[in-house]
Design a protein around this motif. Sequence first.
Motif, PDB file in Angstrom:
ATOM      1  N   ASP A 390       0.840  -1.185   0.000  1.00 46.39           N
ATOM      2  CA  ASP A 390       0.000   0.000   0.000  1.00 46.39           C
ATOM      3  C   ASP A 390       0.878   1.239   0.000  1.00 46.39           C
ATOM      4  O   ASP A 390       1.808   1.351   0.805  1.00 46.39           O
ATOM      5  N   THR A 391       0.579   2.172  -0.885  1.00 50.66           N
ATOM      6  CA  THR A 391       1.365   3.404  -0.949  1.00 50.66           C
ATOM      7  C   THR A 391       1.355   4.111   0.400  1.00 50.66           C
ATOM      8  O   THR A 391       2.354   4.662   0.838  1.00 50.66           O
ATOM      9  N   GLY A 392       0.204   4.060   1.043  1.00 49.56           N
ATOM     10  CA  GLY A 392       0.077   4.717   2.344  1.00 49.56           C
ATOM     11  C   GLY A 392       1.059   4.180   3.362  1.00 49.56           C
ATOM     12  O   GLY A 392       1.529   4.921   4.234  1.00 49.56           O
ATOM     13  N   LEU A 395       4.318   5.870   2.594  1.00 48.68           N
ATOM     14  CA  LEU A 395       4.241   7.280   2.981  1.00 48.68           C
ATOM     15  C   LEU A 395       4.275   7.438   4.498  1.00 48.68           C
ATOM     16  O   LEU A 395       4.837   8.381   5.028  1.00 48.68           O
ATOM     17  N   MET A 399       8.706  10.399   4.046  1.00 45.67           N
ATOM     18  CA  MET A 399       9.392  10.625   2.774  1.00 45.67           C
ATOM     19  C   MET A 399      10.801  11.080   3.100  1.00 45.67           C
ATOM     20  O   MET A 399      11.432  11.795   2.540  1.00 45.67           O
TER      21      MET A 399
ATOM     22  N   ARG B  10      -8.110   1.931  10.779  1.00 40.89           N
ATOM     23  CA  ARG B  10      -6.968   1.202  10.200  1.00 40.89           C
ATOM     24  C   ARG B  10      -6.134   0.596  11.325  1.00 40.89           C
ATOM     25  O   ARG B  10      -5.771   1.270  12.294  1.00 40.89           O
ATOM     26  N   PHE B  12      -2.603  -1.835  12.026  1.00 42.03           N
ATOM     27  CA  PHE B  12      -1.349  -2.315  11.432  1.00 42.03           C
ATOM     28  C   PHE B  12      -0.814  -3.485  12.238  1.00 42.03           C
ATOM     29  O   PHE B  12      -1.005  -3.542  13.460  1.00 42.03           O
ATOM     30  N   PHE B  22      -1.789  -2.936  16.165  1.00 46.00           N
ATOM     31  CA  PHE B  22      -2.106  -1.682  16.862  1.00 46.00           C
ATOM     32  C   PHE B  22      -3.025  -0.868  15.966  1.00 46.00           C
ATOM     33  O   PHE B  22      -2.974  -0.969  14.738  1.00 46.00           O
ATOM     34  N   THR B  49      -1.585  11.177   9.421  1.00 50.09           N
ATOM     35  CA  THR B  49      -1.176  10.818   8.051  1.00 50.09           C
ATOM     36  C   THR B  49      -1.912   9.570   7.573  1.00 50.09           C
ATOM     37  O   THR B  49      -2.303   9.470   6.408  1.00 50.09           O
ATOM     38  N   ASN B  53      -4.083   9.404   4.249  1.00 49.52           N
ATOM     39  CA  ASN B  53      -3.811   8.434   3.172  1.00 49.52           C
ATOM     40  C   ASN B  53      -5.050   7.614   2.827  1.00 49.52           C
ATOM     41  O   ASN B  53      -5.298   7.304   1.664  1.00 49.52           O
ATOM     42  N   LEU B  58      -5.078   5.978  -0.828  1.00 52.19           N
ATOM     43  CA  LEU B  58      -3.710   5.446  -0.868  1.00 52.19           C
ATOM     44  C   LEU B  58      -3.480   4.320   0.127  1.00 52.19           C
ATOM     45  O   LEU B  58      -2.444   3.660   0.092  1.00 52.19           O
ATOM     46  N   LEU B  59      -4.416   4.120   1.011  1.00 52.51           N
ATOM     47  CA  LEU B  59      -4.253   3.100   2.052  1.00 52.51           C
ATOM     48  C   LEU B  59      -5.601   2.450   2.322  1.00 52.51           C
ATOM     49  O   LEU B  59      -6.550   3.115   2.749  1.00 52.51           O
ATOM     50  N   GLU B  60      -5.652   1.166   2.055  1.00 56.04           N
ATOM     51  CA  GLU B  60      -6.903   0.411   2.233  1.00 56.04           C
ATOM     52  C   GLU B  60      -7.294   0.447   3.719  1.00 56.04           C
ATOM     53  O   GLU B  60      -6.483   0.059   4.565  1.00 56.04           O
ATOM     54  N   PRO B  93       2.126  14.895  -0.178  1.00 60.20           N
ATOM     55  CA  PRO B  93       2.686  14.067   0.892  1.00 60.20           C
ATOM     56  C   PRO B  93       3.688  14.839   1.738  1.00 60.20           C
ATOM     57  O   PRO B  93       4.191  15.881   1.315  1.00 60.20           O
ATOM     58  N   GLN B  94       3.941  14.284   2.881  1.00 63.12           N
ATOM     59  CA  GLN B  94       4.900  14.903   3.808  1.00 63.12           C
ATOM     60  C   GLN B  94       6.324  14.823   3.247  1.00 63.12           C
ATOM     61  O   GLN B  94       6.642  13.856   2.548  1.00 63.12           O
TER      62      GLN B  94
END
Lengths: 399, 224
Positions: A390-392, A395, A399, B10, B12, B22, B49, B53, B58-60, B93-94
């Motif tokens: 996942d790109t997220g 990120l 970066m 979300r 991880f 978490f 962030t 995302n 950008l983030l499932e 993005p950062q």
Amino acid sequence: MNIRSLPIKNLKKKPGRTAVLLILVIFLSFAVFAGSVTVSSLGNGLSGLERRLGADIIVVPSSARSHVDLEQMLLSGTPGYFYMDKSNLGKVLSVEGVEKASPQYFMASVKAGCCSLKTQIIGFDPDTDFSVTPWISESYQSRLETQDVVVGSDITVPVGGRVRFYDVNCNVVAKLAPTGTGLDTAVYANDDTVKILMQAAADKGMAQTEGDPDTLISAIYIKVADGYDVQTVADYINIYMKKVEAVPARSMLSGISDSLSGISDTIKLLVAAVWILAFVIMIIVFSGLVNERKKEFAVLRVVGMSRKMLARLILTESLILSVIGGVIGIALGAAVVFPFSAAIEARIGLPFLTPGAGTVILLAALSLVAALVAGPAASAYSAYKLSRVDTGVILREGM
Amino acid sequence: MKLEAVNLSRRFTRIKGDANYFTAVSPTDFSLKEGAVTVLMGRSGSGKTTLLNMLGGLLEPSTGSVSVDGRDLYAMDDDERSRFRNRCIGVMPQGHSALSSLTVLENVILPHALYGAGEDAEEYARELLSRFAIADISDVRSSELSGGEARRMTIARALICRPGIILADEPTGDLDDENTVLVLETLRSLADEGASVLIVTHENDAARFADEIYRMDGGTLKKI
């Protein structure tokens, strides 16, 4: 700004990285092309030799082996001679299973003032010959007259020039196609010419035989009729004819064939090993690169590049490297193998006949395909792995 | 464009293959309004962030959905979502996110060139570069940029496709006061022109440009 230019820009931006990958592809395609041309040249050399021999059985005096290295003389053109009575020809012709038989006459010129060069002179009977004539007819269609000679491809005297043997001038009427063997340094003439040369040698006190040239021959080349076993015919001659030895041509070639097969297998193994090694290194390098470029790829995803487009970008970069590296590798392979084929032949001591343009183009194309497959295939795993992340997540790591 | 997130969360994995998770973002509802600037504040690691995302496709997410004008982002396949993001969502993005193989101008045009002719966007790209005072370095390789210049270039790039939604992650992080104000004013003016703008930031200054302010704490979102 065209998105199609992005792979080229990426490659140019990192010349060091690009050079490393390019060298790997060059190495890989060089090995594949040079190796395959070498293997093909060896195979070609053996077939050329088989064609050149043109006989199923060669009958020589039984004393021949004690005088000369028979295989070396017949297959490699090492100067030498031996003689037997011409009556053997009639006896051979009466053997069941012998379809054709033709005599040949061998003599060696000497390195002295009377001779232009030291070489093997092979005489044949144009009326009965079936082994030398087809080969000569590729470059000379007329009948060889007395004192006409046809020379092997490695003899530097041009067609139309003259060579002198025992102070007898002979006209060079044609040059033969290369065989990739020492036979390329031999000289071919009809039986009358050889007899003249034998007499001239005798007149100079350098006779190669005590006998009358008209009653002597060196060898009998036999073509076995269809339906007959070569070995059986040879065995029959060996049992029933005195003072001669019938040698099946294939057994004469088997030593060469075995060595050639061994060398070819080794080369094939080396080529495969180099391909696999370079491929594995490329996988590792690409994997490292993709890791290093993860953030760059994440940016591309952020601005809207799909996984497929990203994979295409990575594959295109590797394809460009493969094409450039493949072409350079093939060019280098050609620059090494072709100019040095004579040196390779001398080094390995086996017939080495580089293939024709068609085969070379085919081998070059296959080598290019090997390079084209290796690059993208090596990067495919990395591209796939990257597309799963996942790109997220990238990120998030910052970066 | 209106962006809405429902029950978005979300998790991880800490250790691969283990059930040790978490939660970065606890289940939450969130929306971005057209023509409004929403500022999201919070400490580092609070989940800001991650939320951004997920909102940007950008983030499932682990649970929930994100929709833009009623279209569920995560119901789209990757091709469709990528193209949708390219046209409708400008993500900043950062950190340094310039592509080093491209010049500043090429970096800015890049999103437009992905699905169309980059040449068409050159005029607008130059306009954006002038707006962010980096027109004079348009042909410079982005690897040679200072942090502030790179940040301004990223903002210009996010705007090149005139997106209806702008998601900016620490857009003023490397900027001096003057440029910070310039960027925040620009984002404000984009919202005034109808865009939905989310600014994730540490800067308290951003609050005065906001229509709505949220705070993220330990993955939990609260409206202030």
